[in-house]
Design a protein around this motif. Structure first.
Motif, PDB file in Angstrom:
ATOM      1  N   ALA A   8       0.891  -1.140   0.102  1.00 49.03           N
ATOM      2  CA  ALA A   8       0.072   0.013   0.182  1.00 49.03           C
ATOM      3  C   ALA A   8       0.810   1.275  -0.118  1.00 49.03           C
ATOM      4  N   LEU A   9       2.095   1.266   0.815  1.00 48.47           N
ATOM      5  CA  LEU A   9       2.748   2.340   0.906  1.00 48.47           C
ATOM      6  C   LEU A   9       3.590   2.466  -0.436  1.00 48.47           C
ATOM      7  N   TYR A  10       4.165   1.384  -1.128  1.00 51.38           N
ATOM      8  CA  TYR A  10       4.609   1.304  -2.511  1.00 51.38           C
ATOM      9  C   TYR A  10       3.722   2.226  -3.450  1.00 51.38           C
ATOM     10  N   LEU A  11       2.377   1.469  -3.384  1.00 50.63           N
ATOM     11  CA  LEU A  11       1.570   2.093  -4.517  1.00 50.63           C
ATOM     12  C   LEU A  11       0.966   3.499  -4.405  1.00 50.63           C
ATOM     13  N   ALA A  12       1.011   3.862  -3.043  1.00 57.23           N
ATOM     14  CA  ALA A  12       0.721   5.407  -2.681  1.00 57.23           C
ATOM     15  C   ALA A  12       1.754   6.256  -3.316  1.00 57.23           C
ATOM     16  N   VAL A  13       3.127   5.797  -3.083  1.00 57.21           N
ATOM     17  CA  VAL A  13       4.156   6.745  -3.277  1.00 57.21           C
ATOM     18  C   VAL A  13       4.314   6.775  -4.910  1.00 57.21           C
ATOM     19  N   ILE A  14       4.173   5.559  -5.556  1.00 55.19           N
ATOM     20  CA  ILE A  14       4.427   5.557  -6.896  1.00 55.19           C
ATOM     21  C   ILE A  14       3.373   6.138  -7.733  1.00 55.19           C
ATOM     22  N   ASN A  15       2.320   6.213  -7.145  1.00 50.13           N
ATOM     23  CA  ASN A  15       0.956   6.865  -7.963  1.00 50.13           C
ATOM     24  C   ASN A  15       1.112   8.343  -7.723  1.00 50.13           C
ATOM     25  N   LEU A  16       1.544   8.946  -6.384  1.00 50.35           N
ATOM     26  CA  LEU A  16       1.657  10.076  -6.451  1.00 50.35           C
ATOM     27  C   LEU A  16       3.017  10.675  -7.258  1.00 50.35           C
ATOM     28  N   THR A  17       3.831   9.818  -7.258  1.00 51.81           N
ATOM     29  CA  THR A  17       5.037  10.273  -8.216  1.00 51.81           C
ATOM     30  C   THR A  17       4.453  10.298  -9.881  1.00 51.81           C
ATOM     31  N   GLY A  18       3.619   9.496 -10.366  1.00 49.44           N
ATOM     32  CA  GLY A  18       2.916   9.446 -11.579  1.00 49.44           C
ATOM     33  C   GLY A  18       2.268  10.886 -11.687  1.00 49.44           C
ATOM     34  N   PHE A  19       1.417  10.997 -10.677  1.00 47.96           N
ATOM     35  CA  PHE A  19       0.365  12.125 -10.925  1.00 47.96           C
ATOM     36  C   PHE A  19       1.447  13.491 -10.980  1.00 47.96           C
ATOM     37  N   ALA A  20       2.309  13.678 -10.118  1.00 47.78           N
ATOM     38  CA  ALA A  20       3.135  14.769  -9.894  1.00 47.78           C
ATOM     39  C   ALA A  20       3.970  14.797 -11.493  1.00 47.78           C
TER      40      ALA A  20
END
Length: 92
Positions: A8-20
């Motif tokens: 869950a932490l990994y997915l949150a970080v990688i999706n925030l990265t993609g959005f940014a």
């Protein structure tokens, strides 16, 4: 399962990265500056950031005229969701 918080932490970080990254690339495009490679944007989507990239595309109206983004990002997201569902069923 012990892995769920880490996933869950990994997915949150990688999706925030993609959005940014979508927002940053859009801003750079408007200012006619150095851009983020399309292959990098797709790589982030492939390693789990497809939802963030897709939300970034819609929020920033970025890459919405490129058919390979319009169809590619949702396709990656659907494949990832199917793989997650299959993995969840296999694990039990």
């Amino acid at each position: 399962m012990i892995w769920y918080p880490f996933i869950a932490l990994y997915l949150a970080v990688i999706n925030l990265t993609g959005f940014a990254m979508m927002g940053i690339d859009k801003r750079r495009a408007v200012k006619k500056r150095w851009r983020i490679r399309e292959s990098t944007l797709f790589l982030v989507a492939l390693i789990g950031g497809s939802a963030g990239c897709l939300m970034g595309m819609r929020t920033f109206h970025h890459k919405t005229k490129h058919w390979y983004f319009v169809y590619g990002m949702p396709a990656i997201l659907i494949l990832q969701l199917l793989l997650a569902l299959m993995a969840e069923r296999a694990i039990g």
